[in-house]
Design an enzyme around this catalytic site. Structure first.
Site, PDB file in Angstrom:
ATOM      1  N   GLU A 266      20.212 -14.681   7.056  1.00  0.00           N
ATOM      2  CA  GLU A 266      20.466 -15.331   5.176  1.00  0.00           C
ATOM      3  C   GLU A 266      22.389 -14.413   5.160  1.00  0.00           C
ATOM      4  OE1 GLU A 266      17.591 -13.080   3.335  1.00  0.00           O
ATOM      5  OE2 GLU A 266      17.169 -15.003   1.941  1.00  0.00           O
TER       6      GLU A 266
ATOM      7  N   HIS B 175       9.587 -13.295  31.819  1.00  0.00           N
ATOM      8  CA  HIS B 175       9.226 -14.307  31.981  1.00  0.00           C
ATOM      9  C   HIS B 175       9.507 -15.859  32.191  1.00  0.00           C
ATOM     10  CE1 HIS B 175       7.875 -11.178  35.100  1.00  0.00           C
ATOM     11  NE2 HIS B 175       7.792 -10.853  33.556  1.00  0.00           N
TER      12      HIS B 175
ATOM     13  N   LYS C  67      13.087 -22.857  -2.701  1.00  0.00           N
ATOM     14  CA  LYS C  67      12.786 -22.643  -3.450  1.00  0.00           C
ATOM     15  C   LYS C  67      12.545 -23.096  -4.953  1.00  0.00           C
ATOM     16  CE  LYS C  67      13.150 -17.057  -3.226  1.00  0.00           C
ATOM     17  NZ  LYS C  67      13.476 -16.225  -3.500  1.00  0.00           N
TER      18      LYS C  67
HETATM   19  O1  PA5 Z   1      16.903 -11.417   0.844  1.00  0.00           O
HETATM   20  C1  PA5 Z   1      16.238 -12.642   0.061  1.00  0.00           C
HETATM   21  O2  PA5 Z   1      16.725 -12.478  -1.072  1.00  0.00           O
HETATM   22  C2  PA5 Z   1      15.248 -13.127  -0.244  1.00  0.00           C
HETATM   23  O3  PA5 Z   1      14.161 -12.773   1.348  1.00  0.00           O
HETATM   24  C3  PA5 Z   1      14.373 -12.759  -0.807  1.00  0.00           C
HETATM   25  O4  PA5 Z   1      14.042 -11.462  -0.733  1.00  0.00           O
HETATM   26  C4  PA5 Z   1      13.214 -13.394  -1.017  1.00  0.00           C
HETATM   27  O5  PA5 Z   1      13.349 -14.865  -1.182  1.00  0.00           O
HETATM   28  C5  PA5 Z   1      11.974 -13.214  -2.112  1.00  0.00           C
HETATM   29  O6  PA5 Z   1      12.570 -12.714  -3.327  1.00  0.00           O
HETATM   30  P1  PA5 Z   1      11.503 -12.152  -4.741  1.00  0.00           P
HETATM   31  O7  PA5 Z   1      12.419 -10.731  -3.685  1.00  0.00           O
HETATM   32  O8  PA5 Z   1      12.665 -12.838  -5.768  1.00  0.00           O
HETATM   33  O9  PA5 Z   1      11.049 -12.238  -4.904  1.00  0.00           O
END
Ligand code: PA5
Length: 408
Positions: free
Chosen positions: A270, A291, A400
């Site tokens: 990310e 394996h 999202k």
């Molecule tokens: O690292 C990130 O920004 C994402 O993985 C969010 O943590 C994840 O989408 C969850 O978002 P939120 O904490 O707003 O529910």
């Protein structure tokens, strides 16, 4: 007490100090950015500045949850989930009498959630919903399901079993929390999901699982005081990437590291995967995957390098009985596991695969904190060297919002 060192072995990376010299200027700029920018960099200063009174409040809240329930359901996804799970799977359970910990809102599977509700419905339950935005689909669904279960079970007193970790001011979860008076903690503005393990997001579930969170922060502080090694790792990753090594494989020989590797995949994927750039993070569990994927590693397309998470002293051991025969009888399983580590390294050296080895003396709270800080810093620096912003996630946001549109 003298602590064994977390050691990082760069001797098999096939990259020389001369090769890394060209990254010095960019690394200096990246370090300046991390220390001066206010956007997304709160985690850099966190171990130095942690509010001790908040830590105490997390510990006392965890003690209350341990008293209140037999099943503690942590609801959250991505950065609001993986760090806590990584710690709990790596280190827990630390005592027999602690609540069982379950995770919800980590997918949209009706079966997963129905089975979970079925499994815990007759136990005493508390829930903790973690969401920075407060409106992510998966945790929103799970929160409503478990709230319904709690209100059916406990009536008005259900609200005393609901804990929330969210933004200070924004979002529907914040509004509901303030209206209903749920016990809550704040996710700092300048810390994004995947960098939030050392905030209440990770620390509250860890404390409920009996993990010594002060020791986690001590480990992070120790690592934050070290210069150089996350810088070196970041530069090596970029050099390897520029040489066509497009995949980093995190390899581990202790299954307790499974979710830590999942957290690493999120952290790097990310943070770096944008603008057509980024090293693809993958994980393999050894010896299981030797394996299957072992064949590809040894002789397949060499577009990857390896980062080995090597636990030096495992928590438990067994001696192999005599019936196992010549090479194995009487040896400890950990000894044989170590032979596998060494054997794979030798074989992969033969194939000229670049390898970084991280020797973790023992799996404990302190080393968890060290590892988290090391990788967070290395990842942020590496993203800066690549020329991307390591703190945003526009791709995740588009998924999202497109899903929300599809639902409407
Ligand atoms: O690292 C990130 O920004 C994402 O993985 C969010 O943590 C994840 O989408 C969850 O978002 P939120 O904490 O707003 O529910």
């Amino acid at each position: 007490m003298e602590r064994a060192e977390l050691n990082i072995d760069f001797s098999n990376v096939t990259v020389s100090e001369d090769d890394l010299f060209k990254y010095q200027g960019a690394l200096k700029e990246a370090q300046d950015f991390l220390s001066k920018s206010k956007e997304g960099t709160g985690w850099v200063r966190l171990p130095f500045e942690y509010d001790r009174s908040e830590l105490k409040r997390i510990e006392s809240t965890a003690a209350r949850i341990q008293e209140q329930c037999q099943a503690f359901v942590v609801i959250g996804i991505g950065g609001s989930y993986l760090g806590a799970r990584a710690a709990i799977e790596m280190l827990g359970p630390l005592q027999q009498d602690l609540p069982e910990i379950y995770f919800a809102g980590i997918n949209i599977s009706g079966s997963y959630h129905a089975e979970l509700i079925d499994r815990i419905k007759d136990k005493d339950i508390c829930i903790c919903v973690i969401s920075k935005s407060g409106n992510t689909t998966e945790p929103a669904i799970a929160f409503s399901l478990f709230k319904e279960l709690l209100f059916k079970k406990y009536g008005k007193e259900a609200s005393e079993r609901i804990y929330v970790i969210t933004d200070k001011n924004k979002g529907i979860l914040r509004d509901e929390t303030d209206n209903e008076g749920y016990v809550n903690f704040v996710i700092p503005d300048d810390i994004g999901g995947r960098y939030s393990v050392l905030t209440p997001v990770g620390l509250l579930p860890m404390a409920v699982a009996g993990i010594d969170i002060e020791s986690v922060l001590d480990g992070a502080l120790e690592e934050a005081n070290l210069l150089d090694r996350s810088e070196k790792y970041a530069a090596i990753r970029n050099e390897l990437f520029n040489r066509g090594k497009l995949i980093e494989i995190f390899e581990y020989y202790e299954p307790r590291l499974h979710y830590f590797a999942e957290w690493l995949k999120q952290l790097f994927g990310e943070s770096e995967g944008k603008e057509g750039k980024g090293i693809f993070p993958a994980a393999l569990e050894f010896s299981t995957d030797l394996h299957s994927m072992g064949q590809y590693l040894q002789q397949g397309n060499q577009i990857f390098f390896e980062t080995i998470l090597n636990v030096e002293e495992a928590k438990q051991d067994l001696t192999v009985p005599q019936s196992a025969g010549n090479f194995l009888a009487g040896k400890s399983m950990n000894q044989i596991n170590k032979a596998a580590v060494e054997g794979v390294i030798e074989a992969h050296k033969g194939a000229r695969i670049p390898m970084i080895k991280i020797d973790i003396p023992v799996l404990n709270a302190y080393n968890f904190g060290r590892l988290v800080y090391f990788f967070e810093k290395a990842c942020a620096l590496s993203g800066c060297l690549m020329g991307v912003n390591p703190f945003d996630q526009p791709g995740v946001e588009s998924y999202k919002s497109e899903m929300r549109k599809a639902l409407e």
